[in-house]
Write a protein that holds these residues in place. Structure first.
Motif, PDB file in Angstrom:
ATOM      1  N   CYS A 178       0.836  -1.204   0.000  1.00  0.00           N
ATOM      2  CA  CYS A 178       0.000   0.000   0.000  1.00  0.00           C
ATOM      3  C   CYS A 178       0.871   1.255   0.000  1.00  0.00           C
ATOM      4  CB  CYS A 178      -0.911   0.005   1.228  1.00  0.00           C
ATOM      5  SG  CYS A 178      -2.055   1.400   1.242  1.00  0.00           S
TER       6      CYS A 178
ATOM      7  N   HIS B 287       0.016   4.099   1.019  1.00  0.00           N
ATOM      8  CA  HIS B 287      -0.277   5.016   2.114  1.00  0.00           C
ATOM      9  C   HIS B 287       0.806   4.849   3.180  1.00  0.00           C
ATOM     10  CE1 HIS B 287      -2.930   6.251   5.732  1.00  0.00           C
ATOM     11  NE2 HIS B 287      -2.448   7.357   5.155  1.00  0.00           N
ATOM     12  N   TRP B 288       0.738   3.761   3.947  1.00  0.00           N
ATOM     13  CA  TRP B 288       1.746   3.547   4.981  1.00  0.00           C
ATOM     14  C   TRP B 288       2.463   2.218   4.822  1.00  0.00           C
ATOM     15  CZ3 TRP B 288      -0.654   5.463  10.285  1.00  0.00           C
ATOM     16  CH2 TRP B 288      -0.746   6.874  10.250  1.00  0.00           C
ATOM     17  N   GLY B 289       2.265   1.538   3.735  1.00  0.00           N
ATOM     18  CA  GLY B 289       3.062   0.349   3.459  1.00  0.00           C
ATOM     19  C   GLY B 289       2.492  -0.981   3.909  1.00  0.00           C
ATOM     20  N   CYS B 290       1.235  -1.025   4.316  1.00  0.00           N
ATOM     21  CA  CYS B 290       0.650  -2.327   4.665  1.00  0.00           C
ATOM     22  C   CYS B 290       0.520  -3.192   3.407  1.00  0.00           C
ATOM     23  CB  CYS B 290      -0.738  -2.133   5.286  1.00  0.00           C
ATOM     24  SG  CYS B 290      -0.699  -1.339   6.903  1.00  0.00           S
TER      25      CYS B 290
ATOM     26  N   CYS C 290      -6.718  -2.599   1.285  1.00  0.00           N
ATOM     27  CA  CYS C 290      -5.721  -2.494   2.350  1.00  0.00           C
ATOM     28  C   CYS C 290      -6.391  -2.709   3.708  1.00  0.00           C
ATOM     29  CB  CYS C 290      -5.049  -1.124   2.309  1.00  0.00           C
ATOM     30  SG  CYS C 290      -3.789  -0.968   3.604  1.00  0.00           S
TER      31      CYS C 290
ATOM     32  N   CYS D   6      -5.347  -1.889   6.575  1.00  0.00           N
ATOM     33  CA  CYS D   6      -4.997  -0.891   7.596  1.00  0.00           C
ATOM     34  C   CYS D   6      -5.967   0.287   7.603  1.00  0.00           C
ATOM     35  CB  CYS D   6      -3.564  -0.409   7.376  1.00  0.00           C
ATOM     36  SG  CYS D   6      -2.359  -1.726   7.700  1.00  0.00           S
ATOM     37  N   HIS D   7      -6.153   0.950   6.461  1.00  0.00           N
ATOM     38  CA  HIS D   7      -7.039   2.121   6.441  1.00  0.00           C
ATOM     39  C   HIS D   7      -7.986   2.081   5.249  1.00  0.00           C
ATOM     40  CE1 HIS D   7      -3.086   3.307   8.270  1.00  0.00           C
ATOM     41  NE2 HIS D   7      -3.906   3.568   9.277  1.00  0.00           N
ATOM     42  N   ASP D   8      -8.129   0.868   4.669  1.00  0.00           N
ATOM     43  CA  ASP D   8      -9.155   0.611   3.658  1.00  0.00           C
ATOM     44  C   ASP D   8      -8.932   1.297   2.304  1.00  0.00           C
ATOM     45  OD1 ASP D   8     -11.396  -0.933   3.119  1.00  0.00           O
ATOM     46  OD2 ASP D   8     -12.734   0.792   3.311  1.00  0.00           O
ATOM     47  N   SER D   9      -7.699   1.627   1.976  1.00  0.00           N
ATOM     48  CA  SER D   9      -7.464   2.070   0.600  1.00  0.00           C
ATOM     49  C   SER D   9      -7.807   0.937  -0.355  1.00  0.00           C
ATOM     50  CB  SER D   9      -5.998   2.474   0.398  1.00  0.00           C
ATOM     51  OG  SER D   9      -5.731   3.719   0.967  1.00  0.00           O
TER      52      SER D   9
ATOM     53  N   PRO E 146      -7.224   6.386   1.854  1.00  0.00           N
ATOM     54  CA  PRO E 146      -6.335   7.562   1.786  1.00  0.00           C
ATOM     55  C   PRO E 146      -5.118   7.456   0.863  1.00  0.00           C
ATOM     56  CG  PRO E 146      -5.945   6.347   3.806  1.00  0.00           C
ATOM     57  CD  PRO E 146      -7.119   5.704   3.161  1.00  0.00           C
TER      58      PRO E 146
HETATM   59  S1  FES Z   1      -1.547   1.687   4.901  1.00  0.00           S
HETATM   60 FE1  FES Z   1      -3.001   1.215   3.389  1.00  0.00          FE
HETATM   61  S2  FES Z   1      -4.576   2.621   3.670  1.00  0.00           S
HETATM   62 FE2  FES Z   1      -3.133   3.125   5.164  1.00  0.00          FE
END
Ligand code: FES
Length: 190
Positions: free
Chosen positions: A123, A125-128, A141, A143-146, A158
């Motif tokens: 991802c 966003h933050w790498g999940c 994702c 983590c934050h549903d991207s 996000p």
């Molecule tokens: S790490 Fe994927 S949406 Fe935040």
């Protein structure tokens, strides 16, 4: 050319010096040849690897599979003629084989054929690690549903950037994975 001295003692010493000089010369020559030859041969492969990783369609790469071979979950190399009959266009196929041992998703196009790029499910966003959700036809994702489409374009934030790519090369029924994005972004609409 130097002449041998007259006395037998001096002549023997002169012969030893000549012998040592020739021996040293021969050894140095052998060392030089030994150093030069392997370097010439060994340096060709990294150059071909780099060329074919960046430009797989180059005519010198016809018989060369760059990167590492794609493997299935059991560690067996994946054969193209075994994979394609079971693949569906638009449904990414998870494989492994890159040095980090993480999953790469092959992109299956109409044909079906294997695209010259694969999706790294990281991802932006933050790498999940994102997961392919076949029922939603998208990567999601945890983590934050991207959300990303089957080629990694952003559908919902996000995250703002598409999923990263690897280069995929198909040669003689084998699939090579290169941990490098294609030289030109292959996805339309980015
Ligand atoms: S790490 Fe994927 S949406 Fe935040």
């Amino acid at each position: 050319m130097t002449r041998p001295p007259n006395s037998s003692f001096a002549a023997a010493a002169w012969s030893r010096r000549r012998l040592l000089r020739y021996a040293a010369g021969g050894s140095l020559g052998a060392i030089a040849v030994g150093l030069l030859r392997p370097r010439t041969v060994a340096s060709a492969e990294p150059k071909l690897e780099l060329l074919c990783s960046m430009f797989p369609q180059n005519s010198r790469c016809t018989d060369y599979l760059p990167g590492s071979q794609a493997i299935d979950e059991t560690g067996e190399p994946i054969a193209v003629d075994a994979l394609l009959p079971t693949a569906t266009p638009g449904q990414p196929v998870p494989v492994r084989g890159l040095p980090d041992n993480q999953t790469t998703y092959l992109v299956i196009q109409t044909g079906p054929t294997i695209a010259s790029y694969g999706i790294r499910p990281i991802c932006t966003h933050w790498g999940c690690t994102v997961d392919w959700q076949a029922d939603q036809n998208r990567f999601v994702c945890p983590c934050h549903d991207s959300q990303f489409d089957s080629e990694g374009r952003v559908l919902a934030g996000p995250a703002e950037e598409p999923l990263p790519l690897a280069t995929v090369v198909v040669r003689q029924n084998r699939i090579g994975l290169v941990d490098r994005a294609p030289s030109v972004e292959p996805r339309q609409g980015l």
